[in-house]
Each structure stands twice: as structure tokens, then as C-alpha cells.
Design an enzyme around this catalytic site. Structure first.
Site, mmCIF file in Angstrom:
data_model
loop_
_atom_site.group_PDB
_atom_site.id
_atom_site.type_symbol
_atom_site.label_atom_id
_atom_site.label_comp_id
_atom_site.label_asym_id
_atom_site.label_seq_id
_atom_site.Cartn_x
_atom_site.Cartn_y
_atom_site.Cartn_z
ATOM 1 N N THR B 212 -88.620 -21.188 16.994
ATOM 2 C CA THR B 212 -89.401 -21.826 16.584
ATOM 3 C C THR B 212 -89.158 -22.648 14.855
ATOM 4 O OG1 THR B 212 -91.721 -20.483 17.543
ATOM 5 C CG2 THR B 212 -91.634 -22.721 15.463
ATOM 6 N N ARG B 240 -99.716 -21.347 28.765
ATOM 7 C CA ARG B 240 -99.756 -21.080 27.042
ATOM 8 C C ARG B 240 -99.568 -21.645 25.890
ATOM 9 N NH1 ARG B 240 -96.431 -19.555 23.045
ATOM 10 N NH2 ARG B 240 -97.098 -17.344 21.625
ATOM 11 N N GLY B 242 -98.924 -21.290 21.925
ATOM 12 C CA GLY B 242 -99.144 -20.271 20.684
ATOM 13 C C GLY B 242 -99.413 -21.264 19.265
ATOM 14 N N ASP B 243 -99.247 -20.976 18.320
ATOM 15 C CA ASP B 243 -99.430 -21.153 17.198
ATOM 16 C C ASP B 243 -99.084 -22.305 16.273
ATOM 17 O OD1 ASP B 243 -96.564 -19.948 17.041
ATOM 18 O OD2 ASP B 243 -97.775 -19.790 14.599
ATOM 19 N N THR B 263 -93.991 -19.298 11.664
ATOM 20 C CA THR B 263 -93.194 -18.756 12.928
ATOM 21 C C THR B 263 -92.863 -17.788 13.118
ATOM 22 O OG1 THR B 263 -90.494 -18.341 14.476
ATOM 23 C CG2 THR B 263 -90.962 -18.844 11.464
ATOM 24 N N GLY B 264 -93.381 -17.077 14.997
ATOM 25 C CA GLY B 264 -92.783 -15.877 15.201
ATOM 26 C C GLY B 264 -94.311 -15.706 16.469
ATOM 27 N N GLY B 266 -97.201 -16.227 18.587
ATOM 28 C CA GLY B 266 -98.023 -17.128 17.688
ATOM 29 C C GLY B 266 -99.357 -16.595 17.976
#
Lengths: 345, 345
Positions: B212, B240, B242-243, B263-264, B266
Site C-alpha cells: 500500500t 473485501r 481494507g482500511d 499501511t498493513g 487492514g
């Protein structure tokens, strides 16, 4: 800064001591411990425009949802199940803009969003833009419990719901004549307007975003949960997603603070990260749930947004603030006493 | 409680006084005012597994993105434009999991998410699950500036981008052989596993969620902005989200506190409402940006999540904490000094 905080805290304590729990100027009557709050949306709900028959239907629906959630709690079921039980009743009732009776998008579809969060585990689930899942709240709960994801959208979310064995319906199941006519009015309204960039707008109709439903529950083990379900805004375009499926915006729950479900003009609730902000005010500024709820709604109002929220803490303290003319809302205490409100006063 | 807060504050002040800005144990070298931070994802980035040529490419790409954002700032452009300029470079570079070079879904598609927030106005925009918009960050910015909405998904978002005149590409534009092989490996890995409910999982590959990109900027008028863009997780299913496109989770900006891009993994950032939590810790607990960043990453770690974030306040104080082996990250000060880091130490 600290002096201001202290003052706010003292003022809140004074209000509480003086008159019990103040809920947007309206006192919750029962002194017991609240275990379930529900809402059916906030907006321009005026007494003079409501027929007695219609008001009665709303009250009956809210009572039925309260009872469903309360039964789950009294049976010792966990808070997310109580939230789900209450929201299912509201989704199945065509009076509300969630599940059957959801508003139509510009393209004449019903696109549904829902989310749920477990205050004990911090787990959450949400679905956005689903069109064939009978009860979107069931899908949100399945995402939370049966996947490693938090948010699923569109056909992917529907495929997941199908694999989980949830009830799938023909999209026509969600159709109601009243909502269809609402879309036609919105489209005619659109056509009359001349703003060149109007095609990107279309959210300004006061009541075309009314009717999101939500529930917050406190179970017998002292755990909290929150959930929200909606059909979004009439005549919405471009795959718009509001705050309802956004964890932190429309829904949030944490045992140490509160369970929160919001309703209203979603964009403002997303920008304000409203549901989590209430929790943060409790956690970081030691605000009681009622004061935190008022603070959040004040910020939303200052931005130009409107709506309301319901919030419940682990001690059964409840708040149901809103800045619109009315909000369909109801509460039940541990000993089964119910309260149902529609208007501001 | 207040004594604890005071102690944390004192400890942080002592660390700052003793050694400048501590950034996850690594000091940012420049003492100047940071105006732009960028990241290219956090994950298992190990020095021993990186070839000198590959490392050089990453450093060049990060430097190019820094320069693009810095040029915008130096030209007196507003912070959201600097964020956009930096992220476009990273989206166009196939090294990162955003724009071209995005990872593939289970169905062999590239589904992209992006968001942006303006710290001055509190406005925000996001797109989720788009497949034909060359630069998703452009679409997020268009949603923020040219619609009344905050979040748009799928085909609706693409239609909006098209109406706004953004560059539309054939989905094959996003294809890279390396990411395609990554999907094949993930699918083979899936097939080897025997968990009956595995079809709902598939997120556990440490680096299949890497890459990301994000940027936070401070413009010459002292305004902040943050943005994030991603291709999500390799082999992701069920639409899906994510964040990254979730305001409050992956992206948040407020002039009075900080601009944040995460980032990571999510799901953990959504459940933690990570980006807004950093802001809330600064606003409600008077934490400096570095301490707030560390606190947020500590909470993510405690839940079992991993990743990192970049955060910048109005005074040019920067934080880039992460709890993985590495994070592609870089910073530039007002006077043009750059710093580029990849590993933990």
C-alpha cells in the site's frame, strides 16, 4: 484547556444530578439499567404531518424490535445476537429504510449496507452495496464471525452470504410502492434543478436519507455490541457508500466505553468518525456517555450535518441525541420497562 | 490516570530533548520542518533478501515521489495536491501494490482502493473496488472535491471518474507478471491447506498484503492532507475492502492534530479506527504526534495486527512507526533534505 474540560464535566454532573439522564433535552423516564436501545432513523419527522395510524404502526414496530432484542438478552445470549435480533425486525418491516422497504438508487435498485461490532472482542463485520441478501445485518455478523475480513462489498459479499447459507431473495423482495414513488419524486426534483454539476449531488433532500435502523445492546455478562443497517439515500448514484457500513463512523462498540449506532447524513458522520469519536471522548476525556453523545452531535451540526445516534455504556447509561426534528427511537431496561419516542418533545 | 498521562508526556519530552525525533527507534536525521512523508507499504522486508539493484529501484521510486510532492508544495499548491502528486508516482510505479503493479484478487482482477482527506476543510473522498481508473487517488480527490459524497464503490465510482474526465484504462494496464505469479503461489498455498472454512480466510500470508502507498503533506499555508492507495491483498475474495479507503482507519487529516496514512493488515486498522485514533490521542490527551503514532501501533500489535503509519503535524513534526521487519518510507524537509528508509535499522 484543562479548566474547560473540568467545567464541562462539572456542568454535565450537575445536569445529571438535577434531572436524571438527559437525552437531547428529553429525559429517559426509567431509572433502571438500560440493556437495549434502537433507532429507526432521524429526520424531519413532524407531529403535524403524522397520522395517528402511521404513528401507531411505527410504535408497534419499534416495540416489536425491542422485544426481540430483549428476549435474546434475557435468554443469556451475547450482545451481538440481541443487536441482530432487533435489527432483523426493523429490516423486515417496510416502514424503515433497511432491508424490505429500503429506498431506491438512481438506477432503481435497492443497495443495502450494514455493519456490526462486538464490544468484547473488538471484532467487526460489514457489507456494502448488497442487493439480494434478505437481512444485511445477518451478513455483517457472518463477516465478523466467519471470515478474517471486516468489510465486503457488492457481489463478493453476496457470494459470501450465499456460502454461509443466509437467506437470498429476489431483489424485488425489497420493493415497496412508497419508496418507488419517492425515487420518482426525487428524479423529477433533480430534473427541475439547473446546477450544472447536479448529477454529482442529489443528497440534499431532507428526508430522502431517513430511516436507517440501528441497535445497541448490553448483555447479561456485561458485554456491549452495536449494529446499523440501511438502504442509504433515495436516488443515490455512483455506488455511494454512507456511514452505516463504516466501522468508526456509523457503528462502533467497545466494552470499556460504549456501543454506538448512528443515523443521518452519512457523509458528515464519516468525516467526523462519529461513532468512534464518542468512544474516544469517553476513554480519553472521561466524559459520561450522554455528554460524549451531545458533543459528537454538536460537532456534526457545526459542520452542517444532521442526524442522531444511540449509545449505551457498560453500566446501562443511555444517550439518544439528535439534531433533527425527530428520531424514531426506543429503549428497554433490564427489568423490561420500555420507552418509545418519535419527536423532539 | 492523570499522573500516568503526565508521566508519559514527560518521558516523551525527555526522549525528544535527548535525541531529536524518535521514529520507531530510528531517528529522523534532519532537524528542519518536515513537509512531506510517504510510504510504500510495511511488511517482511529483510535486507538479506533484497538485491542491491532492487533496493536501488525502491529508493529511486521513493525519491521520485518525494520530489513530485515537494515540487507541488514549493509551488504553493495546497496539501491535497502534494499528496496526490506523490501518490500518483507510486501508483504509476509497478514496484508498489497500488495502481499499476497492484496485486490480483482470487478472480484474477486488480481491484483498487484509495482515499484522501483535507485537514483544512475536513472534507474527504474515497473509492473502493475500482478496476479501470488509472490513478485511483485522482478519483478519490474528485469524489472529495466534485461530489457531495465521501465514498463511492465499484462501477458507480468508475462512472463518476469517467464523467470527471479522469484517465480510464483497460484493466490489463495494471497487470504485472510478478503479481500474477504471486496470485498463482497464493492459490497453490490455499489448495494445500485443509481448514474447512479456508475459503473465507486467505489473508494470512505475511507479504501478500504488502505495498500500500500513502503520503501526508504540510503546505506553505500550514494546511495538512493525507492520502492512501492500494491494490489490497493478493488472492482476496468476496469484494473485501481494507482500511485504505476507510476514512478514520487508513487515512485521516485535521489541521489541529495530524495527517495520517496507514499501511498493513487492514482489518486491524479498521477495528482500531487507527488513523483517527492517532488524531484523538493528540487532541484529547495532548500527545505529541510521535507518541500518538507509537501508541496506535502498540494497540494494533496487541490485537495481533501488523503494519505501520506515517503522520505529520502542523509544526512539521513527523512520525513513521511500524511493527514489521521493514517499511518503505521517506521524508523531505522544507529546505529539501530527503531521507529514505527501508529496514528497521
Amino acid at each position: 484547556m484543562k479548566r474547560t474540560q473540568m467545567f464541562v464535566l462539572l456542568a454535565v454532573c450537575f445536569l445529571c444530578a438535577a434531572g436524571g439522564q438527559l437525552v437531547n433535552g428529553q429525559e429517559l423516564l426509567n431509572q433502571g439499567r438500560y440493556v437495549l436501545l434502537i433507532h429507526g432513523g432521524a429526520g424531519t419527522i413532524l407531529r403535524e404531518k403524522m397520522s395517528p395510524a402511521k404513528e401507531k404502526n411505527y410504535r408497534l414496530a419499534l416495540e416489536k424490535a425491542l422485544k426481540a432484542g430483549y428476549t435474546a438478552i434475557k435468554s443469556g445470549r451475547p450482545a451481538p445476537e440481541a443487536v441482530q435480533a432487533a435489527i432483523r425486525v426493523l429490516e423486515d418491516d417496510s416502514l424503515f429504510n433497511a432491508g424490505r422497504g429500503a429506498v431506491f438508487t438512481h438506477d432503481g435498485k435497492n443497495e443495502l449496507d450494514a455493519s456490526i461490532m462486538d464490544g468484547k472482542t473488538g471484532k467487526a463485520g460489514a457489507v456494502a452495496g448488497v442487493t439480494v441478501i434478505k437481512n444485511p445485518i445477518d451478513a455483517a455478523k457472518a463477516v465478523m464471525e466467519r471470515s478474517e475480513h471486516v468489510m465486503m462489498a457488492g457481489r463478493g459479499a453476496e457470494l459470501f452470504a450465499r456460502e454461509c447459507g443466509l437467506t437470498i431473495v429476489d431483489p424485488r423482495y425489497f420493493y415497496t410502492e412508497e419508496r418507488w414513488q419517492g425515487l420518482q419524486r426525487a428524479i423529477r426534483e433533480d430534473a427541475r434543478k439547473s446546477k450544472p454539476d447536479h448529477s454529482y449531488q442529489g443528497t440534499g433532500y431532507p428526508d430522502y436519507k431517513l430511516g436507517t435502523v440501528g441497535a445497541v445492546a448490553l448483555d447479561q455478562e456485561g458485554n456491549l455490541a452495536a449494529g446499523t443497517s440501511t438502504g442509504g439515500m433515495t436516488n443515490k448514484k455512483f455506488g455511494r457508500i454512507g456511514d452505516s457500513p463504516v466501522i468508526g463512523a456509523g457503528t462502533y462498540a467497545k466494552n470499556q466505553t460504549a456501543a454506538v449506532s448512528c443515523t443521518g447524513w452519512g457523509e458528515y458522520f464519516i468525516r467526523s468518525v462519529a461513532a468512534y469519536d464518542l468512544s474516544a471522548l469517553m476513554e480519553y476525556q472521561n466524559m459520561p456517555v450522554a455528554a460524549a453523545g451531545e458533543a459528537v452531535m454538536k460537532k456534526i451540526g457545526a459542520l452542517g450535518g444532521d442526524g442522531g445516534l444511540i449509545a449505551l455504556d457498560q453500566n446501562g447509561n443511555a444517550a439518544m441525541p439528535f439534531n433533527t426534528a425527530g428520531m424514531y427511537r426506543a429503549a428497554i431496561t433490564n427489568d423490561g420497562k420500555t420507552e418509545i419516542y418519535i419527536y423532539k418533545d
